[in-house]
Design an enzyme around this catalytic site. Structure first.
Site, PDB file in Angstrom:
ATOM      1  N   CYS A 114       0.817  -1.233   0.000  1.00  0.00           N
ATOM      2  CA  CYS A 114       0.000   0.000   0.000  1.00  0.00           C
ATOM      3  C   CYS A 114       0.841   1.270   0.000  1.00  0.00           C
ATOM      4  O   CYS A 114       0.332   2.345  -0.310  1.00  0.00           O
ATOM      5  CB  CYS A 114      -0.969  -0.011   1.177  1.00  0.00           C
ATOM      6  SG  CYS A 114      -2.114  -1.389   1.069  1.00  0.00           S
ATOM      7  N   HIS A 261      -3.512   7.112   2.568  1.00  0.00           N
ATOM      8  CA  HIS A 261      -3.878   5.816   1.997  1.00  0.00           C
ATOM      9  C   HIS A 261      -5.308   5.473   2.421  1.00  0.00           C
ATOM     10  O   HIS A 261      -5.730   5.797   3.530  1.00  0.00           O
ATOM     11  CB  HIS A 261      -2.895   4.744   2.464  1.00  0.00           C
ATOM     12  CG  HIS A 261      -3.310   3.379   2.044  1.00  0.00           C
ATOM     13  ND1 HIS A 261      -3.654   3.091   0.744  1.00  0.00           N
ATOM     14  CD2 HIS A 261      -3.486   2.233   2.749  1.00  0.00           C
ATOM     15  CE1 HIS A 261      -4.012   1.832   0.671  1.00  0.00           C
ATOM     16  NE2 HIS A 261      -3.920   1.287   1.865  1.00  0.00           N
ATOM     17  N   ASN A 291     -10.338   0.000  -0.691  1.00  0.00           N
ATOM     18  CA  ASN A 291      -8.880   0.111  -0.576  1.00  0.00           C
ATOM     19  C   ASN A 291      -8.224  -0.453  -1.849  1.00  0.00           C
ATOM     20  O   ASN A 291      -8.222  -1.664  -2.058  1.00  0.00           O
ATOM     21  CB  ASN A 291      -8.443  -0.678   0.672  1.00  0.00           C
ATOM     22  CG  ASN A 291      -6.942  -0.751   0.851  1.00  0.00           C
ATOM     23  OD1 ASN A 291      -6.180  -0.242   0.024  1.00  0.00           O
ATOM     24  ND2 ASN A 291      -6.521  -1.389   1.931  1.00  0.00           N
TER      25      ASN A 291
HETATM   26  O1  UT7 Z   1      -4.211  -1.575   3.339  1.00  0.00           O
HETATM   27  C1  UT7 Z   1      -3.276  -2.171   4.116  1.00  0.00           C
HETATM   28  C2  UT7 Z   1      -3.400  -1.804   5.542  1.00  0.00           C
HETATM   29  N1  UT7 Z   1      -4.604  -2.341   6.092  1.00  0.00           N
HETATM   30  C3  UT7 Z   1      -5.187  -1.722   7.110  1.00  0.00           C
HETATM   31  O2  UT7 Z   1      -4.733  -0.672   7.508  1.00  0.00           O
HETATM   32  C4  UT7 Z   1      -6.398  -2.339   7.746  1.00  0.00           C
HETATM   33  C5  UT7 Z   1      -6.329  -2.172   9.236  1.00  0.00           C
HETATM   34  N2  UT7 Z   1      -7.361  -2.883   9.958  1.00  0.00           N
HETATM   35  C6  UT7 Z   1      -8.671  -2.566   9.890  1.00  0.00           C
HETATM   36  O3  UT7 Z   1      -9.053  -1.673   9.169  1.00  0.00           O
HETATM   37  C7  UT7 Z   1      -9.632  -3.298  10.784  1.00  0.00           C
HETATM   38  O4  UT7 Z   1      -8.900  -4.094  11.680  1.00  0.00           O
HETATM   39  C8  UT7 Z   1     -10.668  -4.170  10.027  1.00  0.00           C
HETATM   40  C9  UT7 Z   1     -11.690  -3.271   9.327  1.00  0.00           C
HETATM   41  C10 UT7 Z   1      -9.983  -5.030   8.992  1.00  0.00           C
HETATM   42  C11 UT7 Z   1     -11.416  -5.070  10.995  1.00  0.00           C
HETATM   43  O5  UT7 Z   1     -12.085  -4.267  11.965  1.00  0.00           O
HETATM   44  P1  UT7 Z   1     -11.884  -4.523  13.529  1.00  0.00           P
HETATM   45  O6  UT7 Z   1     -12.755  -3.571  14.192  1.00  0.00           O
HETATM   46  O7  UT7 Z   1     -10.423  -4.478  13.841  1.00  0.00           O
HETATM   47  O8  UT7 Z   1     -12.445  -5.975  13.696  1.00  0.00           O
HETATM   48  P2  UT7 Z   1     -11.741  -7.299  14.273  1.00  0.00           P
HETATM   49  O9  UT7 Z   1     -10.929  -7.933  13.204  1.00  0.00           O
HETATM   50  O10 UT7 Z   1     -11.069  -7.008  15.574  1.00  0.00           O
HETATM   51  O11 UT7 Z   1     -13.007  -8.163  14.588  1.00  0.00           O
HETATM   52  C12 UT7 Z   1     -13.999  -7.744  15.532  1.00  0.00           C
HETATM   53  C13 UT7 Z   1     -15.216  -8.629  15.359  1.00  0.00           C
HETATM   54  C14 UT7 Z   1     -14.862 -10.122  15.298  1.00  0.00           C
HETATM   55  O12 UT7 Z   1     -15.909 -10.857  15.899  1.00  0.00           O
HETATM   56  P3  UT7 Z   1     -15.786 -11.382  17.412  1.00  0.00           P
HETATM   57  O13 UT7 Z   1     -14.559 -12.255  17.448  1.00  0.00           O
HETATM   58  O14 UT7 Z   1     -15.662 -10.153  18.261  1.00  0.00           O
HETATM   59  O15 UT7 Z   1     -17.075 -12.133  17.615  1.00  0.00           O
HETATM   60  C15 UT7 Z   1     -14.826 -10.397  13.821  1.00  0.00           C
HETATM   61  O16 UT7 Z   1     -15.093 -11.754  13.528  1.00  0.00           O
HETATM   62  O17 UT7 Z   1     -15.844  -8.326  14.105  1.00  0.00           O
HETATM   63  C16 UT7 Z   1     -15.941  -9.528  13.329  1.00  0.00           C
HETATM   64  N3  UT7 Z   1     -15.813  -9.169  11.929  1.00  0.00           N
HETATM   65  C17 UT7 Z   1     -16.864  -8.887  11.150  1.00  0.00           C
HETATM   66  N4  UT7 Z   1     -18.179  -8.869  11.406  1.00  0.00           N
HETATM   67  C18 UT7 Z   1     -18.998  -8.541  10.374  1.00  0.00           C
HETATM   68  C19 UT7 Z   1     -14.675  -9.039  11.216  1.00  0.00           C
HETATM   69  N5  UT7 Z   1     -14.984  -8.679   9.958  1.00  0.00           N
HETATM   70  C20 UT7 Z   1     -16.332  -8.585   9.886  1.00  0.00           C
HETATM   71  C21 UT7 Z   1     -17.241  -8.243   8.854  1.00  0.00           C
HETATM   72  N6  UT7 Z   1     -18.563  -8.255   9.159  1.00  0.00           N
HETATM   73  N7  UT7 Z   1     -16.848  -7.946   7.625  1.00  0.00           N
END
Ligand code: UT7
Length: 335
Positions: A114, A261, A291
């Site tokens: 990225c 980004h 993205n």
């Molecule tokens: O481009 C390269 C660089 N990339 C980035 O900078 C991305 C950085 N990270 C992020 O933007 C975020 O971490 C994400 C958007 C990818 C994920 O969001 P988050 O708030 O960090 O979610 P998480 O991965 O900590 O998951 C929280 C909960 C989990 O459920 P439990 O374990 O709490 O029951 C996930 O399974 O949200 C769940 N979850 C979803 N639920 C519905 C993860 N993805 C989804 C989804 N829909 N798409």
């Protein structure tokens, strides 16, 4: 007289298919609200069967050439940043080279994910400053959609990615302190975190490069420790942005437009908040495009220049964070 590079033209191209959050709910257990609240994304653009990374890059290139009033024959070198190579080898830049019929000029693929566009910008700028080339095409091109796990298992990664390419035409000009051009670019990396956001296979480190077991374990899809990446992004982006402005003897207040980004709108809001950057100075398009990794920043730049929101003499700051980990920032004077 020493040389500097200025952006003489910009262009962009995105996937033909609009994929909304509602569309994603048909394939995986997610909701429109979850995606929009956590990422800011409402829809993204994915390619259709008529498009490839190199055709997106070619369309963006033609626009950049038109804006610059130049032709393909005027380009001396192509730098193309991507993490989603059209083939294992050769690099996507060669397929772009074929697409635009670039004669026998050199082309190079650059892999810094990225932050790739800013890494390529730094190299293009260096090639111009050293007098090696006078006109360098710098492209960021990405097609994620063909390599995503659209089941619930892949939902954290899949919902954020879009397909798109942006192109800039860098041109040599004589240095004039208040004149336009790329003023500073700073790039960093931390390979110790390479496996925190990566696609494991196919891998040339193993034989065969991919097998049934790896496919079953979904090792050919990207995997990310989302929270870990998020935390590093909101720390590293302000750091490198300030480092770059400092190197150019500029202050935050001097900058007219901040481009970040487009990985997650919440990351960009947190960065802007930390640096107390007013909302109206930040431009985002992740809501519409998702993205596009290396394509994100040159697409933003192309949109801003096409809409006339960039005036000659204005200062633009561009900052990225991504897999590798990589992070980088550039500051340039428009014109
Ligand atoms: O481009 C390269 C660089 N990339 C980035 O900078 C991305 C950085 N990270 C992020 O933007 C975020 O971490 C994400 C958007 C990818 C994920 O969001 P988050 O708030 O960090 O979610 P998480 O991965 O900590 O998951 C929280 C909960 C989990 O459920 P439990 O374990 O709490 O029951 C996930 O399974 O949200 C769940 N979850 C979803 N639920 C519905 C993860 N993805 C989804 C989804 N829909 N798409």
């Amino acid at each position: 007289m020493p040389l500097r590079s200025r952006i003489a033209g910009t262009g962009m191209s995105v996937g033909n298919r609009v994929v909304t959050n509602a569309d994603l709910t048909q394939w995986m257990d997610t909701s429109e609200e979850w995606i929009e609240q956590r990422t800011g994304i409402k829809e993204r653009r994915w390619i259709d069967e008529t498009q490839r990374p190199s055709t997106l890059a070619a369309e963006a290139t033609y626009q950049a050439l038109e804006q610059a009033g130049l032709e393909v024959g005027d380009i001396d070198c192509i730098l193309l940043a991507t993490l989603s190579g059209e083939h294992d080898f050769p690099g996507t830049s060669f397929f772009l080279h074929e697409e635009i019929e670039a004669g026998d000029i050199p082309c190079i693929d650059l892999r810094a994910q990225c932050s790739g566009f800013l890494y390529a910008l730094q190299m293009g700028d260096a090639l111009i400053r050293t007098g090696t080339h006078r006109r360098v095409l710098v492209v960021g091109a990405e097609v994620h959609s063909t390599g995503l796990d659209v089941s619930t298992e892949g939902r954290d990664v899949t919902v954020i990615f879009g397909d798109g390419a942006g192109a800039t035409l860098l041109e040599a000009i004589d240095v004039d302190d208040d004149g336009p051009g790329v003023l500073e670019v700073r790039c960093h990396a931390a390979g110790k975190h390479a496996r925190r956001l990566w696609t494991e296979g196919p891998s040339s480190a193993r034989m065969p490069r991919i097998d049934e077991k790896m496919l079953e374990e979904k090792k050919h899809f990207p995997h990310m420790e989302g929270r870990f990446v998020f935390k590093h992004a909101v720390t590293r982006m302000p750091e490198v942005l300030l480092e770059t402005l400092g190197a150019a003897s500029l202050k935050l207040q001097d900058v007219d437009l901040f481009l970040f980004h487009q990985a997650n709108l919440r990351i960009n809001e947190a960065v802007a908040q930390r640096l107390e950057i007013p909302k109206e100075k930040v431009r985002n398009n992740i809501q519409r495009l998702g993205n596009c990794s290396a394509g994100a920043l040159p697409i933003l730049l192309a949109e801003a220049s096409r809409e006339g929101s960039l005036q000659p003499g204005q200062l633009v700051s561009l900052t990225a964070f991504g897999s590798g980990f990589t992070w980088a920032s550039a500051v340039l004077r428009w014109g």
